[in-house]
Scaffold this motif. Structure first.
Motif, PDB file in Angstrom:
ATOM      1  N   ALA A  35       3.118  58.163 110.286  1.00  0.00           N
ATOM      2  CA  ALA A  35       3.024  57.532 108.839  1.00  0.00           C
ATOM      3  C   ALA A  35       1.612  57.797 108.384  1.00  0.00           C
ATOM      4  N   VAL A  36       0.752  57.441 109.201  1.00  0.00           N
ATOM      5  CA  VAL A  36      -0.563  57.929 109.299  1.00  0.00           C
ATOM      6  C   VAL A  36      -1.007  59.465 108.813  1.00  0.00           C
ATOM      7  N   THR A  37      -0.378  60.158 109.713  1.00  0.00           N
ATOM      8  CA  THR A  37      -0.320  61.809 109.624  1.00  0.00           C
ATOM      9  C   THR A  37      -0.050  62.147 108.251  1.00  0.00           C
TER      10      THR A  37
ATOM     11  N   VAL B 236       7.200  54.089 103.452  1.00  0.00           N
ATOM     12  CA  VAL B 236       8.372  53.460 104.234  1.00  0.00           C
ATOM     13  C   VAL B 236       9.851  53.282 103.658  1.00  0.00           C
ATOM     14  N   LYS B 237       9.828  53.337 102.212  1.00  0.00           N
ATOM     15  CA  LYS B 237      11.149  53.373 101.559  1.00  0.00           C
ATOM     16  C   LYS B 237      12.016  54.810 101.641  1.00  0.00           C
ATOM     17  N   VAL B 238      11.443  55.699 102.210  1.00  0.00           N
ATOM     18  CA  VAL B 238      12.008  56.995 102.322  1.00  0.00           C
ATOM     19  C   VAL B 238      12.796  57.018 103.771  1.00  0.00           C
ATOM     20  N   PRO B 239      14.163  57.228 103.634  1.00  0.00           N
ATOM     21  CA  PRO B 239      15.018  57.087 104.780  1.00  0.00           C
ATOM     22  C   PRO B 239      14.532  58.391 105.951  1.00  0.00           C
ATOM     23  N   ASP B 240      14.068  57.647 107.057  1.00  0.00           N
ATOM     24  CA  ASP B 240      14.144  58.268 108.237  1.00  0.00           C
ATOM     25  C   ASP B 240      12.943  59.382 107.921  1.00  0.00           C
ATOM     26  N   TYR B 241      11.828  58.736 107.328  1.00  0.00           N
ATOM     27  CA  TYR B 241      10.722  59.661 106.856  1.00  0.00           C
ATOM     28  C   TYR B 241      10.064  60.201 108.128  1.00  0.00           C
ATOM     29  N   THR B 242       9.962  59.502 109.322  1.00  0.00           N
ATOM     30  CA  THR B 242       9.306  59.936 110.327  1.00  0.00           C
ATOM     31  C   THR B 242       9.999  61.012 111.215  1.00  0.00           C
ATOM     32  N   ARG B 243      11.310  61.351 110.718  1.00  0.00           N
ATOM     33  CA  ARG B 243      11.877  62.502 111.306  1.00  0.00           C
ATOM     34  C   ARG B 243      11.897  63.700 110.142  1.00  0.00           C
ATOM     35  N   LEU B 244      11.529  63.688 109.158  1.00  0.00           N
ATOM     36  CA  LEU B 244      11.625  64.347 108.305  1.00  0.00           C
ATOM     37  C   LEU B 244      10.431  65.582 108.396  1.00  0.00           C
ATOM     38  N   PRO B 245      10.550  66.677 108.001  1.00  0.00           N
ATOM     39  CA  PRO B 245       9.290  67.651 107.884  1.00  0.00           C
ATOM     40  C   PRO B 245       7.989  66.838 107.056  1.00  0.00           C
ATOM     41  N   LEU B 246       6.933  67.123 107.441  1.00  0.00           N
ATOM     42  CA  LEU B 246       5.877  66.185 106.848  1.00  0.00           C
ATOM     43  C   LEU B 246       5.996  66.768 105.198  1.00  0.00           C
ATOM     44  N   THR B 247       5.949  67.965 105.031  1.00  0.00           N
ATOM     45  CA  THR B 247       5.887  67.995 103.501  1.00  0.00           C
ATOM     46  C   THR B 247       6.845  67.619 102.763  1.00  0.00           C
ATOM     47  N   ASP B 248       8.153  67.232 103.387  1.00  0.00           N
ATOM     48  CA  ASP B 248       9.360  66.682 102.714  1.00  0.00           C
ATOM     49  C   ASP B 248       8.999  65.071 102.487  1.00  0.00           C
ATOM     50  N   ALA B 249       8.593  64.671 103.558  1.00  0.00           N
ATOM     51  CA  ALA B 249       8.162  63.156 103.692  1.00  0.00           C
ATOM     52  C   ALA B 249       7.076  62.926 102.397  1.00  0.00           C
TER      53      ALA B 249
ATOM     54  N   PRO C 280       5.564  71.155  96.003  1.00  0.00           N
ATOM     55  CA  PRO C 280       6.054  70.544  96.996  1.00  0.00           C
ATOM     56  C   PRO C 280       5.791  70.989  98.497  1.00  0.00           C
ATOM     57  N   ASP C 281       5.350  72.146  98.667  1.00  0.00           N
ATOM     58  CA  ASP C 281       5.406  72.809  99.906  1.00  0.00           C
ATOM     59  C   ASP C 281       3.741  72.827 100.490  1.00  0.00           C
ATOM     60  N   ALA C 282       3.048  72.203  99.628  1.00  0.00           N
ATOM     61  CA  ALA C 282       1.329  72.410  99.640  1.00  0.00           C
ATOM     62  C   ALA C 282       1.122  71.478 101.000  1.00  0.00           C
ATOM     63  N   TYR C 283       1.811  70.399 101.292  1.00  0.00           N
ATOM     64  CA  TYR C 283       1.189  69.380 102.243  1.00  0.00           C
ATOM     65  C   TYR C 283       1.410  70.012 103.735  1.00  0.00           C
ATOM     66  N   ALA C 284       2.184  70.761 103.870  1.00  0.00           N
ATOM     67  CA  ALA C 284       2.460  71.411 105.178  1.00  0.00           C
ATOM     68  C   ALA C 284       1.165  71.730 106.002  1.00  0.00           C
TER      69      ALA C 284
END
Length: 329
Positions: free
Chosen positions: A83-85, A140-153, A163-167
Motif C-alpha cells: 500500500a505504501v509503495t 483500501v476500498k479497491v478489491p484485492d488492491y495488493t494483487r493488482l498491478p501498481l498502475t491499476d491500483a 492511467p499507465d503513468a504510475y508504473a
C-alpha cells in the motif's frame, strides 16, 4: 600619416563572445554555490537497496519529508508495504513528491486531489498527512488492491487521464517503501543541513512524530510495557550527554508474533523511526540519529550510517534498542 581605422567586430562574433561570457558567469556562480552549500546534494537524500539488491534513488530534503509522512500514515493504519509503495508511486507521478498549491483545474497537494470532487477543503488537502490518509481510505476500498498491478491500483483511486503513468515510478517507490517502512535498515541517508527558519528542539520533533504516526509513537505497546522495567509513558528527554536535546523513542515488537518474529518486527519499527528522523533532519534541525549500534550524523562525509561500537564494527551487531534523535540547539 593617420592609421587606418580598426576593423569592426562582426555582430556574430560579439554574440558568441557574449554567450560565452554568460556561460562562464553561470559556471562561476554554480561553483560558488557548491562551495558555500557543500555540493548540489548538500540538502539532499539518497535511498539504496538493502542486502544484495541493487539500485538507488536520490531526492530532495522536502521530497524525503513528504515520503516519510506518506509512509508513516500508512503504517500507522497497519497497512502493508505494498500500500505504501502504491501511494509513493502515485505521489511521484502526481506531484514529484512536492506539496503543490496548484495543478490541473483545482487539483492540489501531493496527490493532486480536488476539493470540487469531495477530497476535502483546500486547507485539508495541503496537509500531507491528511492527503495521504484520504488516498489510503480510497485505496483500501479497491478489491484485492495488493494483487493488482501498481498502475491499476493507483488508477482505481486517482482516475487519471494518464492511467499507465504510475508504473514507471514503481522501482523508486519500492526502494523508498522498503527503507521508510523499516524493512531495509540503514539504507536512507541525507545531508541534513538545516533549513532556515524551521522549528528546532525536542518539542518540535515530538510534535512532528505525533503528526505523522499518532500519539502511540510516544509510548511502548501494552504487551511490552509489562515486560519492561518501569518504562516512561512518553519519550525520555535525555540531559546526560546532549544537554536535554535527545528524544529517546521506545521501540516495541507490537506488529506481529512472538519470539524471533516479534524481535524482527521491533527492529523494523526501529529503522522506520530512525529513517523518518533522517528524512526530517533538515526540516527539524536534527543533528544525530542512533539505532541498533549505528549512527547517522548530519553533514558528515557521505552522510552514512556508521557503526558506534568501540572497535568500529561490534556496535553494528548489537540488538535493537531505543531510537535516539538529537536535535540542534
Amino acid at each position: 600619416m593617420s592609421q587606418p581605422p580598426a576593423p569592426r567586430a562582426r555582430p556574430g562574433r560579439l554574440l558568441r563572445t557574449g554567450a560565452a561570457l554568460v556561460v562562464l558567469l553561470a559556471v562561476a556562480g554554480y561553483l560558488v554555490v557548491q562551495y558555500v552549500t557543500g555540493g548540489e546534494d548538500a540538502r539532499g537524500c539518497k535511498v539504496v537497496a538493502g542486502g544484495s539488491g541493487t539500485g538507488s534513488y536520490g531526492l530532495t530534503a522536502d521530497q524525503a519529508v513528504n515520503a516519510a509522512t506518506i509512509t508513516a500514515v500508512g503504517t500507522a493504519r497497519a497497512l502493508p508495504e505494498r500500500a505504501v509503495t502504491i501511494a509513493l508511486a502515485t505521489a511521484l507521478q502526481e506531484s514529484a513528491l512536492r506539496n503543490l498549491d496548484h495543478g490541473d483545474r483545482d487539483s492540489l497537494g501531493l496527490f493532486q486531489q480536488r476539493p470540487s470532487q469531495g477530497w476535502g477543503t483546500r486547507k485539508d488537502i495541503m496537509d500531507p498527512a491528511y492527503a495521504a490518509g484520504e488516498f489510503y481510505d480510497h485505496l483500501v476500498k479497491v478489491p484485492d488492491y495488493t494483487r493488482l498491478p501498481l498502475t491499476d491500483a493507483a488508477q482505481r483511486v486517482q482516475r487519471s487521464g494518464f492511467p499507465d503513468a504510475y508504473a514507471k515510478h514503481e522501482p523508486d517507490a519500492a526502494l523508498l517503501a522498503a527503507a521508510l517502512t523499516g524493512r531495509s535498515g540503514a539504507t536512507l541517508t541525507c545531508a541534513g543541513l538545516p533549513a532556515g527558519g524551521s522549528p528546532t528542539g525536542p518539542d518540535a520533533v515530538r510534535a512532528a512524530l505525533v503528526r505523522d504516526f499518532g500519539r502511540g509513537v510516544l509510548q511502548p505497546a501494552a504487551a511490552d510495557a509489562e515486560a519492561a522495567p518501569a518504562p516512561s509513558p512518553s519519550p525520555e528527554i535525555s540531559g546526560e550527554t546532549s544537554g536535554g536535546r535527545t528524544v529517546t523513542l521506545p521501540v516495541t515488537a507490537s506488529w506481529t508474533g512472538e519470539g524471533a518474529i516479534a524481535r524482527q518486527s521491533a527492529e523494523r519499527r526501529g529503522w522506520q523511526l530512525a529513517h523518518w528522523a533522517v528524512a526530517n533532519a533538515s526540516a527539524l534541525h536534527i543533528e544525530r540519529v542512533a539505532y541498533a549500534g549505528r549512527e547517522w550524523t548530519a553533514g558528515s562525509t557521505g552522510s552514512t550510517w556508521r557503526p558506534t561500537g568501540a572497535d568500529g564494527t561490534a556496535g553494528a551487531e548489537r540488538g535493537p534498542g531505543p531510537v535516539r534523535i538529537t536535535s540542534g540547539r
